[in-house]
Each structure stands twice: as C-alpha cells, then as structure tokens.
Scaffold this motif. Structure first.
Motif, PDB file in Angstrom:
ATOM      1  N   GLY A  83       0.790  -1.219   0.000  1.00 39.68           N
ATOM      2  CA  GLY A  83       0.000   0.000   0.000  1.00 39.68           C
ATOM      3  C   GLY A  83       0.822   1.268   0.000  1.00 39.68           C
ATOM      4  O   GLY A  83       0.286   2.368  -0.199  1.00 39.68           O
ATOM      5  N   ARG A  84       2.151   1.141   0.195  1.00 37.86           N
ATOM      6  CA  ARG A  84       3.021   2.320   0.219  1.00 37.86           C
ATOM      7  C   ARG A  84       4.061   2.301  -0.899  1.00 37.86           C
ATOM      8  O   ARG A  84       4.461   3.354  -1.396  1.00 37.86           O
ATOM      9  N   PHE A  85       4.522   1.116  -1.256  1.00 41.04           N
ATOM     10  CA  PHE A  85       5.555   0.969  -2.289  1.00 41.04           C
ATOM     11  C   PHE A  85       4.929   0.363  -3.539  1.00 41.04           C
ATOM     12  O   PHE A  85       4.026  -0.470  -3.450  1.00 41.04           O
ATOM     13  N   THR A  86       5.459   0.777  -4.697  1.00 40.62           N
ATOM     14  CA  THR A  86       5.012   0.220  -5.966  1.00 40.62           C
ATOM     15  C   THR A  86       6.228  -0.099  -6.826  1.00 40.62           C
ATOM     16  O   THR A  86       7.066   0.771  -7.073  1.00 40.62           O
ATOM     17  N   ILE A  87       6.296  -1.353  -7.263  1.00 41.50           N
ATOM     18  CA  ILE A  87       7.376  -1.763  -8.144  1.00 41.50           C
ATOM     19  C   ILE A  87       6.882  -1.709  -9.584  1.00 41.50           C
ATOM     20  O   ILE A  87       5.709  -2.018  -9.865  1.00 41.50           O
ATOM     21  N   SER A  88       7.754  -1.326 -10.485  1.00 38.71           N
ATOM     22  CA  SER A  88       7.416  -1.296 -11.903  1.00 38.71           C
ATOM     23  C   SER A  88       8.681  -1.556 -12.709  1.00 38.71           C
ATOM     24  O   SER A  88       9.785  -1.582 -12.156  1.00 38.71           O
ATOM     25  N   ARG A  89       8.508  -1.737 -14.001  1.00 36.07           N
ATOM     26  CA  ARG A  89       9.659  -1.988 -14.860  1.00 36.07           C
ATOM     27  C   ARG A  89       9.396  -1.447 -16.250  1.00 36.07           C
ATOM     28  O   ARG A  89       8.237  -1.265 -16.668  1.00 36.07           O
ATOM     29  N   ASP A  90      10.475  -1.202 -16.965  1.00 31.45           N
ATOM     30  CA  ASP A  90      10.400  -0.769 -18.357  1.00 31.45           C
ATOM     31  C   ASP A  90      11.401  -1.624 -19.123  1.00 31.45           C
ATOM     32  O   ASP A  90      12.614  -1.367 -19.085  1.00 31.45           O
ATOM     33  N   ASN A  91      10.909  -2.644 -19.789  1.00 29.03           N
ATOM     34  CA  ASN A  91      11.803  -3.566 -20.484  1.00 29.03           C
ATOM     35  C   ASN A  91      12.524  -2.903 -21.660  1.00 29.03           C
ATOM     36  O   ASN A  91      13.584  -3.366 -22.079  1.00 29.03           O
ATOM     37  N   THR A  92      11.972  -1.836 -22.181  1.00 31.00           N
ATOM     38  CA  THR A  92      12.643  -1.134 -23.277  1.00 31.00           C
ATOM     39  C   THR A  92      13.893  -0.413 -22.781  1.00 31.00           C
ATOM     40  O   THR A  92      14.790  -0.106 -23.564  1.00 31.00           O
ATOM     41  N   LYS A  93      13.923  -0.139 -21.475  1.00 32.80           N
ATOM     42  CA  LYS A  93      15.075   0.546 -20.885  1.00 32.80           C
ATOM     43  C   LYS A  93      15.910  -0.386 -20.012  1.00 32.80           C
ATOM     44  O   LYS A  93      16.868   0.056 -19.374  1.00 32.80           O
ATOM     45  N   ASN A  94      15.506  -1.669 -19.983  1.00 33.93           N
ATOM     46  CA  ASN A  94      16.229  -2.629 -19.144  1.00 33.93           C
ATOM     47  C   ASN A  94      16.294  -2.148 -17.696  1.00 33.93           C
ATOM     48  O   ASN A  94      17.333  -2.254 -17.034  1.00 33.93           O
ATOM     49  N   ALA A  95      15.175  -1.634 -17.221  1.00 35.40           N
ATOM     50  CA  ALA A  95      15.177  -0.967 -15.922  1.00 35.40           C
ATOM     51  C   ALA A  95      13.979  -1.366 -15.080  1.00 35.40           C
ATOM     52  O   ALA A  95      12.948  -1.820 -15.595  1.00 35.40           O
ATOM     53  N   GLN A  96      14.121  -1.170 -13.786  1.00 39.70           N
ATOM     54  CA  GLN A  96      13.024  -1.347 -12.853  1.00 39.70           C
ATOM     55  C   GLN A  96      13.034  -0.173 -11.880  1.00 39.70           C
ATOM     56  O   GLN A  96      14.048   0.525 -11.736  1.00 39.70           O
ATOM     57  N   TYR A  97      11.895  -0.002 -11.201  1.00 36.03           N
ATOM     58  CA  TYR A  97      11.734   1.148 -10.326  1.00 36.03           C
ATOM     59  C   TYR A  97      11.013   0.733  -9.047  1.00 36.03           C
ATOM     60  O   TYR A  97      10.264  -0.255  -9.025  1.00 36.03           O
ATOM     61  N   LEU A  98      11.234   1.509  -8.004  1.00 37.87           N
ATOM     62  CA  LEU A  98      10.496   1.310  -6.762  1.00 37.87           C
ATOM     63  C   LEU A  98      10.039   2.684  -6.277  1.00 37.87           C
ATOM     64  O   LEU A  98      10.853   3.499  -5.851  1.00 37.87           O
ATOM     65  N   GLN A  99       8.742   2.924  -6.407  1.00 33.07           N
ATOM     66  CA  GLN A  99       8.161   4.172  -5.917  1.00 33.07           C
ATOM     67  C   GLN A  99       7.776   3.956  -4.463  1.00 33.07           C
ATOM     68  O   GLN A  99       6.990   3.058  -4.153  1.00 33.07           O
ATOM     69  N   MET A 100       8.333   4.774  -3.589  1.00 38.50           N
ATOM     70  CA  MET A 100       8.100   4.629  -2.160  1.00 38.50           C
ATOM     71  C   MET A 100       7.391   5.877  -1.651  1.00 38.50           C
ATOM     72  O   MET A 100       7.881   6.996  -1.849  1.00 38.50           O
ATOM     73  N   THR A 101       6.255   5.691  -1.026  1.00 36.90           N
ATOM     74  CA  THR A 101       5.491   6.817  -0.483  1.00 36.90           C
ATOM     75  C   THR A 101       5.227   6.586   0.999  1.00 36.90           C
ATOM     76  O   THR A 101       5.401   5.475   1.516  1.00 36.90           O
ATOM     77  N   ASN A 102       4.799   7.654   1.662  1.00 35.76           N
ATOM     78  CA  ASN A 102       4.484   7.588   3.090  1.00 35.76           C
ATOM     79  C   ASN A 102       5.608   6.890   3.864  1.00 35.76           C
ATOM     80  O   ASN A 102       5.368   5.972   4.657  1.00 35.76           O
ATOM     81  N   LEU A 103       6.819   7.335   3.622  1.00 33.03           N
ATOM     82  CA  LEU A 103       7.985   6.679   4.210  1.00 33.03           C
ATOM     83  C   LEU A 103       8.024   6.840   5.716  1.00 33.03           C
ATOM     84  O   LEU A 103       7.609   7.868   6.271  1.00 33.03           O
ATOM     85  N   ARG A 104       8.534   5.799   6.365  1.00 36.18           N
ATOM     86  CA  ARG A 104       8.613   5.734   7.820  1.00 36.18           C
ATOM     87  C   ARG A 104      10.075   5.569   8.234  1.00 36.18           C
ATOM     88  O   ARG A 104      10.895   5.088   7.448  1.00 36.18           O
ATOM     89  N   PRO A 105      10.405   5.896   9.477  1.00 35.41           N
ATOM     90  CA  PRO A 105      11.796   5.704   9.930  1.00 35.41           C
ATOM     91  C   PRO A 105      12.266   4.259   9.762  1.00 35.41           C
ATOM     92  O   PRO A 105      13.446   4.029   9.454  1.00 35.41           O
ATOM     93  N   GLU A 106      11.368   3.309   9.926  1.00 32.51           N
ATOM     94  CA  GLU A 106      11.748   1.892   9.796  1.00 32.51           C
ATOM     95  C   GLU A 106      12.029   1.473   8.357  1.00 32.51           C
ATOM     96  O   GLU A 106      12.472   0.361   8.108  1.00 32.51           O
ATOM     97  N   ASP A 107      11.785   2.364   7.397  1.00 30.40           N
ATOM     98  CA  ASP A 107      12.152   2.093   6.006  1.00 30.40           C
ATOM     99  C   ASP A 107      13.613   2.427   5.736  1.00 30.40           C
ATOM    100  O   ASP A 107      14.126   2.135   4.650  1.00 30.40           O
ATOM    101  N   THR A 108      14.275   3.031   6.709  1.00 28.61           N
ATOM    102  CA  THR A 108      15.693   3.360   6.549  1.00 28.61           C
ATOM    103  C   THR A 108      16.519   2.089   6.368  1.00 28.61           C
ATOM    104  O   THR A 108      16.453   1.176   7.184  1.00 28.61           O
ATOM    105  N   ALA A 109      17.260   2.038   5.261  1.00 33.92           N
ATOM    106  CA  ALA A 109      18.040   0.846   4.929  1.00 33.92           C
ATOM    107  C   ALA A 109      18.826   1.106   3.653  1.00 33.92           C
ATOM    108  O   ALA A 109      18.621   2.119   2.982  1.00 33.92           O
ATOM    109  N   ILE A 110      19.688   0.166   3.344  1.00 33.93           N
ATOM    110  CA  ILE A 110      20.288   0.135   2.007  1.00 33.93           C
ATOM    111  C   ILE A 110      19.369  -0.712   1.138  1.00 33.93           C
ATOM    112  O   ILE A 110      19.010  -1.830   1.514  1.00 33.93           O
TER     113      ILE A 110
END
Length: 120
Positions: free
Chosen positions: A66-93
């Motif tokens: 409900g907060r993160f959304t993964i997507s990809r674009d195969n034409t760009k050989n890429a993927q993405y992670l849209q992160m919203t409503n971030l919390r302190p516990e999301d802190t990480a590598i």
C-alpha cells in the motif's frame, strides 16, 4: 551476467516519497523476474518487492504493501520502486536484483545498493 546499478536514494522526512531506479547492463533482463531488497543495520536482508517479466504479477512484503510500488520498463532494461508515506523503519540500504526463476525463487544477482534514510 548483468551489472545492476541503483540510483535515487537519499534522505527524506517521515511521510515523504522517493523513487528508486535500477538499470541493468550487460544482459537483457526483459525475461527475468526483478526485485528489490533492503537491509537495515543489524537486521537481515528483507525481500521488499518483486515483479514478473510482463508486470502481471507482483509481490510486496507486508511491511510495504500500500506504500511501495514496483514497476519496470523492459525497453530501458530498468526497474523502479516508488516509495510513499515513508517511515523511519524504512531506513536501509536498498538493493535491486534479478532472477531467471520465479518471484519466490532465489535471486542471483544484486546491485551495490543505495542508501535510503527517513528522518523524523
């Protein structure tokens, strides 16, 4: 083998948003399952999200649903992670990854990681 390169990490305040990107070099990952993992200090690596080659099926950890959304674009050989409503516990590598298997199979290649810090 693919070289996976992440970008988009940074510092954001609680409730803010970030979009991570990952581009693959040296291999066409269009047929692979792609995913994102994260590791916070002193904790085990967590599988955050995954997406099939055609974007039809996705996986999310309960902690990010409900907060993160993964997507990809195969034409760009890429993927993405849209992160919203971030919390302190999301802190990480955050690491992007790929596998020739399924969403629940072991990922075989990982990027070097990008730091996400959520501050209050």
């Amino acid at each position: 083998q693919a070289q996976l390169v992440e970008s988009g990490g940074g510092r954001v305040q609680v409730g803010g948003s970030l979009r991570l990107s990952c581009t693959a070099y040296g291999r066409d990952v269009g047929a692979d399952v792609l995913g994102w993992f994260r590791q916070a200090p002193g904790k085990e690596r967590e599988y955050v999200a995954g997406i099939t080659w055609n974007s039809v099926v996705t996986y999310y950890a309960d902690s990010v649903k409900g907060r993160f959304t993964i997507s990809r674009d195969n034409t760009k050989n890429a993927q993405y992670l849209q992160m919203t409503n971030l919390r302190p516990e999301d802190t990480a590598i955050y690491y992007c990854a790929r596998t020739a298997g399924g969403l629940r199979d072991a990922y075989t290649e990982f990027g070097q990681g990008t730091q996400v810090t959520v501050s209050s």
